[in-house]
Scaffold this motif. Sequence first.
Motif, PDB file in Angstrom:
ATOM      1  N   TYR A   1      -2.867  17.737  -2.317  1.00 15.80           N
ATOM      2  CA  TYR A   1      -1.910  17.989  -3.420  1.00 15.80           C
ATOM      3  C   TYR A   1      -2.378  18.341  -4.460  1.00 15.80           C
ATOM      4  CZ  TYR A   1      -3.529  13.845  -5.355  1.00 15.80           C
ATOM      5  OH  TYR A   1      -4.415  12.637  -5.942  1.00 15.80           O
ATOM      6  N   LEU A   2      -1.722  18.855  -5.548  1.00 16.11           N
ATOM      7  CA  LEU A   2      -2.239  19.038  -6.931  1.00 16.11           C
ATOM      8  C   LEU A   2      -1.298  18.267  -7.867  1.00 16.11           C
ATOM      9  CD1 LEU A   2      -3.172  22.783  -7.261  1.00 16.11           C
ATOM     10  CD2 LEU A   2      -4.784  20.942  -7.337  1.00 16.11           C
TER      11      LEU A   2
ATOM     12  N   TYR B   1       2.602  19.060  -6.497  1.00 15.58           N
ATOM     13  CA  TYR B   1       2.882  20.452  -5.598  1.00 15.58           C
ATOM     14  C   TYR B   1       2.012  20.071  -4.138  1.00 15.58           C
ATOM     15  CZ  TYR B   1       4.194  22.255 -10.164  1.00 15.58           C
ATOM     16  OH  TYR B   1       4.797  22.688 -11.141  1.00 15.58           O
ATOM     17  N   LEU B   2       2.586  20.482  -3.283  1.00 17.96           N
ATOM     18  CA  LEU B   2       1.841  20.504  -2.019  1.00 17.96           C
ATOM     19  C   LEU B   2       1.830  21.749  -1.430  1.00 17.96           C
ATOM     20  CD1 LEU B   2       3.849  17.523  -0.535  1.00 17.96           C
ATOM     21  CD2 LEU B   2       1.758  17.176  -1.251  1.00 17.96           C
ATOM     22  N   PRO B   3       0.658  22.061  -0.863  1.00 16.27           N
ATOM     23  CA  PRO B   3       0.526  23.478  -0.360  1.00 16.27           C
ATOM     24  C   PRO B   3       1.662  23.900   0.580  1.00 16.27           C
ATOM     25  CG  PRO B   3      -1.312  22.097   0.484  1.00 16.27           C
ATOM     26  CD  PRO B   3      -0.595  21.345  -0.466  1.00 16.27           C
TER      27      PRO B   3
ATOM     28  N   LEU C   1       4.605  24.429   0.057  1.00 12.12           N
ATOM     29  CA  LEU C   1       6.119  24.193  -0.246  1.00 12.12           C
ATOM     30  C   LEU C   1       6.325  24.984  -1.681  1.00 12.12           C
ATOM     31  CD1 LEU C   1       6.892  20.250   0.105  1.00 12.12           C
ATOM     32  CD2 LEU C   1       7.246  22.356   1.553  1.00 12.12           C
ATOM     33  N   ALA C   2       7.309  25.509  -1.832  1.00 12.05           N
ATOM     34  CA  ALA C   2       7.453  26.677  -2.667  1.00 12.05           C
ATOM     35  C   ALA C   2       7.901  26.343  -4.174  1.00 12.05           C
ATOM     36  CB  ALA C   2       8.449  27.869  -2.169  1.00 12.05           C
ATOM     37  N   SER C   3       8.137  25.107  -4.036  1.00  8.12           N
ATOM     38  CA  SER C   3       8.350  24.297  -5.359  1.00  8.12           C
ATOM     39  C   SER C   3       7.873  23.052  -5.613  1.00  8.12           C
ATOM     40  CB  SER C   3      10.046  24.325  -5.700  1.00  8.12           C
ATOM     41  OG  SER C   3      10.749  23.855  -4.805  1.00  8.12           O
ATOM     42  N   GLY C   4       7.927  22.385  -6.571  1.00  5.83           N
ATOM     43  CA  GLY C   4       7.534  21.082  -6.716  1.00  5.83           C
ATOM     44  C   GLY C   4       8.274  19.813  -6.137  1.00  5.83           C
TER      45      GLY C   4
END
Lengths: 215, 368
Positions: free
Chosen positions: B139-140, B264-266, B268-271
């Motif tokens: 995640y970020l 954010y997770l890699p 997935l296109a949005s938060g």
Amino acid sequence: MEMISVALPKGRLGEKVYAQFKAAGYPCPSIEEENRKLIFENPEAGIRYFWVKPSDVAIYVERGAADIGVAGKDILLEYNPDVYELADLGLGKCRMCVAAKRDFREQADRVLRVATKFPHIAGRYYASLSRDIDIIHLNGSIEIAPILGLSDVIVDIVETGKTLLENNLEPKATIVPISARLIANKVGYKFKHTKIGELCCRMEELSQKGQACHD
Amino acid sequence: MSQTSLRPDERAGLRLRELYQQYGYLPYRMSKFEPYDLYVGNKSFLVSENILTFTDTDGRLMALKPDVTLSIVKNAHPPAGALEKVCYSENVYRTTAAGLGFREIMQTGLECIGSLDMAAMGEVLALAAESLSLLGRDYLLDLGHMGLVSALLETVSDEMLRKSLLAELGRKNQPAINQLCAQGGIGQELAVRLGRLAGLYGPAPEVLLELDDLVQESKARTALEELKALCGILKHLDLLNHLRLDFSIANDMRYYNGVIFRGYLPGLASGVLAGGRYDNLLRRMGKAGSAIGFAVYLDQLDRLEDSNEYDTDILLLYKAEDAPADVVAYAEKLRQSGRSVRMERSEPMGLRYRELVYFDEGGAAQWK
């Protein structure tokens, strides 16, 4: 190796955009061959290209199917996608205009009938002028609308003005200048930040050089 | 009930609630509806301004909750000098920017309201990071600060221009920022700094260094010091690796004032996580004190993992003439091994099963 996927707009603008990507160090030999493939990859350069309808580029990027893409400012203003707008590539320059028949005189006491492919842009523009309008949403051949009396004016992209001229029309006002923009998916930008950042820098450098040549 | 029978969003919701309760957050249960008045006055606080309404039996206009925070703030009464800490897991109803129509979205989150201090804010940020790590390893967590952004924009007196600049900051659109500044008669120096702020993104240590050079206004310096202190807490907890600083995540200044963050997770296109400090909302609702909180949106999680490979472990096929009691009892016996068993007389189209068992062959012979 981490790949960056790029949505390119089909057509003349897309060819120019690819040429700029290539010059920036992201070539993809297979895209230059004549074939029926849909997706083109160059693993060495870490890049994957695909062609989509110009008005769909923003959707592919917004939903993350492409990390980055190139879309006209007209599309971005019309659909307002939730993406980063990283650079003005200086390609595909034109302007969004109000155009009408050369002898058209606007009657301020009437609802103005506006034919356009860009209802949101037209709506916002006339709202900012507090002008009551009737928007006629068309999908193409906008120029014919005022000639046939379907609309009073049109809101459309004007590049050279030649089509308008040939049809006895002329631009009456410029709403906004348009050019191709490099856009990025917000999440993809974060996870591939170093690569996208570098690509963006190189592309910007090139477009600034291009600008200098034109000026 | 075993965890495997839960959908990814249900499983995540459960684990997140457990996490928050470990930190002493009290579960908060609210009604599905609220009077429409609550939302209409604070429409721009909502993620989407569209609200599903209906008329209640007494004629009052009601709304299906588009948001949880407003309900919690309305009912919050933090004791003086202390904090009210609540967590929730609720469905909200709203439209999304990309899609058409209303959607039901499962949302889990927490709110911390009262006399906030650094420790409480650090804990909330740490919990946001922990929540994300429960959902995905890579995640970020992006952290920004509204105070810093608004201090820079303070000298811009034209409110429309300020709004436009904030919007372009959100798009990281440096050319547009330059253009707006030029049109609005804003000094070159501030224009350059705003452009640099929009372009900033990266791990905390390097971005903080750049910010040191970038911000001068005293209010912005205060905000920067707060950011540094929070990054210090996260570093202490060994959570700095996943933290990025980003000032494009600006929100409405009428509600948010301090730190603001997104997760954010890699893939997935949005938060999936959004939060921040919203003292201004409290003030608007006539309450004193400060507040910080976040929400995790669970509706996208089913995109992360592949759904079950099989619909059932065993498909048990029997015939019309088989004794019903025997068939049912045999299926039950098979289930005792922990496997799932579906009984059918013929194979359903498209059903995915691990093993096919005919009742009249192996099954019945063994059984009888």
